[in-house]
Design an enzyme around this catalytic site. Sequence first.
Site, PDB file in Angstrom:
ATOM      1  N   ASN A 212     113.467  71.234  23.144  1.00 48.06           N
ATOM      2  CA  ASN A 212     112.773  70.407  24.140  1.00 48.06           C
ATOM      3  C   ASN A 212     111.300  70.308  23.781  1.00 48.06           C
ATOM      4  O   ASN A 212     110.867  70.847  22.768  1.00 48.06           O
ATOM      5  CB  ASN A 212     112.987  70.984  25.542  1.00 48.06           C
ATOM      6  CG  ASN A 212     112.473  72.405  25.637  1.00 48.06           C
ATOM      7  OD1 ASN A 212     111.293  72.659  25.460  1.00 48.06           O
ATOM      8  ND2 ASN A 212     113.375  73.349  25.886  1.00 48.06           N
ATOM      9  N   LYS A 339     114.572  76.687  43.592  1.00 49.38           N
ATOM     10  CA  LYS A 339     114.694  77.613  42.449  1.00 49.38           C
ATOM     11  C   LYS A 339     114.146  78.985  42.812  1.00 49.38           C
ATOM     12  O   LYS A 339     114.704  80.015  42.434  1.00 49.38           O
ATOM     13  CB  LYS A 339     113.934  77.061  41.233  1.00 49.38           C
ATOM     14  CG  LYS A 339     114.667  75.906  40.572  1.00 49.38           C
ATOM     15  CD  LYS A 339     113.858  75.261  39.464  1.00 49.38           C
ATOM     16  CE  LYS A 339     114.545  73.946  39.080  1.00 49.38           C
ATOM     17  NZ  LYS A 339     113.865  73.211  38.021  1.00 49.38           N
TER      18      LYS A 339
HETATM   19  N1  CTP Z   1     115.034  79.648  33.185  1.00 45.75           N
HETATM   20  C1  CTP Z   1     115.588  80.770  32.599  1.00 45.75           C
HETATM   21  N2  CTP Z   1     116.768  80.668  31.920  1.00 45.75           N
HETATM   22  C2  CTP Z   1     117.415  79.489  31.817  1.00 45.75           C
HETATM   23  C3  CTP Z   1     116.852  78.341  32.418  1.00 45.75           C
HETATM   24  C4  CTP Z   1     115.650  78.466  33.093  1.00 45.75           C
HETATM   25  O1  CTP Z   1     115.004  81.836  32.696  1.00 45.75           O
HETATM   26  N3  CTP Z   1     118.565  79.429  31.144  1.00 45.75           N
HETATM   27  C5  CTP Z   1     113.757  79.816  33.906  1.00 45.75           C
HETATM   28  C6  CTP Z   1     112.614  79.022  33.295  1.00 45.75           C
HETATM   29  O2  CTP Z   1     111.913  79.831  32.347  1.00 45.75           O
HETATM   30  C7  CTP Z   1     111.746  78.695  34.498  1.00 45.75           C
HETATM   31  C8  CTP Z   1     112.734  78.619  35.646  1.00 45.75           C
HETATM   32  O3  CTP Z   1     113.914  79.288  35.191  1.00 45.75           O
HETATM   33  O4  CTP Z   1     110.823  79.726  34.799  1.00 45.75           O
HETATM   34  C9  CTP Z   1     113.094  77.237  36.056  1.00 45.75           C
HETATM   35  O5  CTP Z   1     113.542  76.531  34.918  1.00 45.75           O
HETATM   36  P1  CTP Z   1     114.142  75.078  35.049  1.00 45.75           P
HETATM   37  O6  CTP Z   1     114.696  74.657  33.736  1.00 45.75           O
HETATM   38  O7  CTP Z   1     113.146  74.197  35.722  1.00 45.75           O
HETATM   39  O8  CTP Z   1     115.258  75.381  36.096  1.00 45.75           O
HETATM   40  P2  CTP Z   1     116.789  75.336  36.059  1.00 45.75           P
HETATM   41  O9  CTP Z   1     117.253  76.451  36.916  1.00 45.75           O
HETATM   42  O10 CTP Z   1     117.299  75.288  34.674  1.00 45.75           O
HETATM   43  O11 CTP Z   1     117.058  74.006  36.865  1.00 45.75           O
HETATM   44  P3  CTP Z   1     117.240  72.477  36.433  1.00 45.75           P
HETATM   45  O12 CTP Z   1     117.409  72.471  34.927  1.00 45.75           O
HETATM   46  O13 CTP Z   1     118.409  72.069  37.185  1.00 45.75           O
HETATM   47  O14 CTP Z   1     115.977  71.796  36.870  1.00 45.75           O
END
Ligand code: CTP
Length: 407
Positions: A212, A339
């Site tokens: 990403n 979240k």
């Molecule tokens: N995060 C994590 N492990 C993952 C995905 C996310 O620890 N596999 C953590 C990220 O580092 C961040 C937080 O969760 O601090 C939110 O990440 P985000 O990608 O915005 O949230 P998701 O729960 O993945 O939600 P979505 O993709 O549906 O927005």
Amino acid sequence: MLKDKKILLCVSGGVAVFKAAALTSQLSQKGATVKVIMTESAKKFVTPLTFQALSRQNVYDDTFDEINPSKIAHIDLAEWADLVLVAPATANMIGKLANGIADDMISTTLLATTAPVWIAPAMNGNMYNHPAVQKNMKTLTSFGYRFIEPNEGYLACGYVGKGRLSEPLEIISYLEQFFAEGQIEQKLKNKKIIVTAGPTQETIDPVRYFTNRSSGKMGYAIAEEAAKWGADVTLISGPTNLPTPQHVHRVDTKTAQDMYDEVLKRYSDCDVVIKAAAVADYRPKNIFTEKMKKQPNDWVVEMERTKDILATLGEKKEDQILVGFAAETERVEEYARGKMERKNLDMIVANNVAEAGSGFQGDTNIVTIYKKDGSSLPLPLLSKNEVAKRLLMEIEPLLEGKSYNDC
Ligand code: CTP
């Protein structure tokens, strides 16, 4: 700022030694205790008696001349100092320090100290620009030594160039600023902080991966700032092109699974986890061991979920402070708060990545910090370093055991 500070002034031999005498006087007048070590060549310019009179302290010049039999002088001085200042620092002294040579009292004491070290070089301009001297200074910078650059001007050797020792008041202003910042430094002393940063890379075959747009800048800024505040910082980083901030222990990872392993094995022993990394939510279900050749038809890659690191930390949480990040393109508050609740966080830093000045690649960010008690702190457009500072200002009171309402 300098009152009651213990400054070890290391004087190596050059004509600028006379300025070190003035420096000793001015530091003492500002309330610092100054102890002086001189090299043999420094003594050829100004006598130890001058420094003794100005500092009202013994002057040291010989590693083997133990003034006090109950102490080993160079170790004692190394441990005594709040700060070590080498001024003037000759090319020879800089070379010795960069290479770990310990053949006089200054170079030996510097190997033994853990105090912050400042170097104020003074030499002929050509010597200063010589690649050997430049390389040695770079090496010392990599050790965490700080430099007060020489000024340009008339040099004792008759040349005009860069190499004049900075003026005593200029040197003092650097030290004052350093100690002023140091008062902040103490705030996170003895706290263990894990920061994750950057993207993850999820392999498909030996030449391809999913990733990403995260640059890692936000997480690196937090790690750098937390280290400045005295925290013991481990930066668990996905692939980035960023240099490791000073005094930060960096662990490189590639995939979400690597990052999960590295974070989890340190979790029980830490005080705060700040998860700024953009972790992949999905990875290819099958990893091809050979490069995939193109086919006449479309290629459908089946993806499977990765583990959610932060959600796992939330489940296993004891008394750690957990801080998440949420990069959204719409309904920012609703998604961010969702979240925070689902992952059992204390705080979440949310931004709308679609907004100008906010987001992955740039040096600035516009974030709102949402907290577990329902309050929020919207911040204006700020540099990522400034966002890092504001975030730590919100986290630090929680570590003191205060409630959100006390903050
Ligand atoms: N995060 C994590 N492990 C993952 C995905 C996310 O620890 N596999 C953590 C990220 O580092 C961040 C937080 O969760 O601090 C939110 O990440 P985000 O990608 O915005 O949230 P998701 O729960 O993945 O939600 P979505 O993709 O549906 O927005």
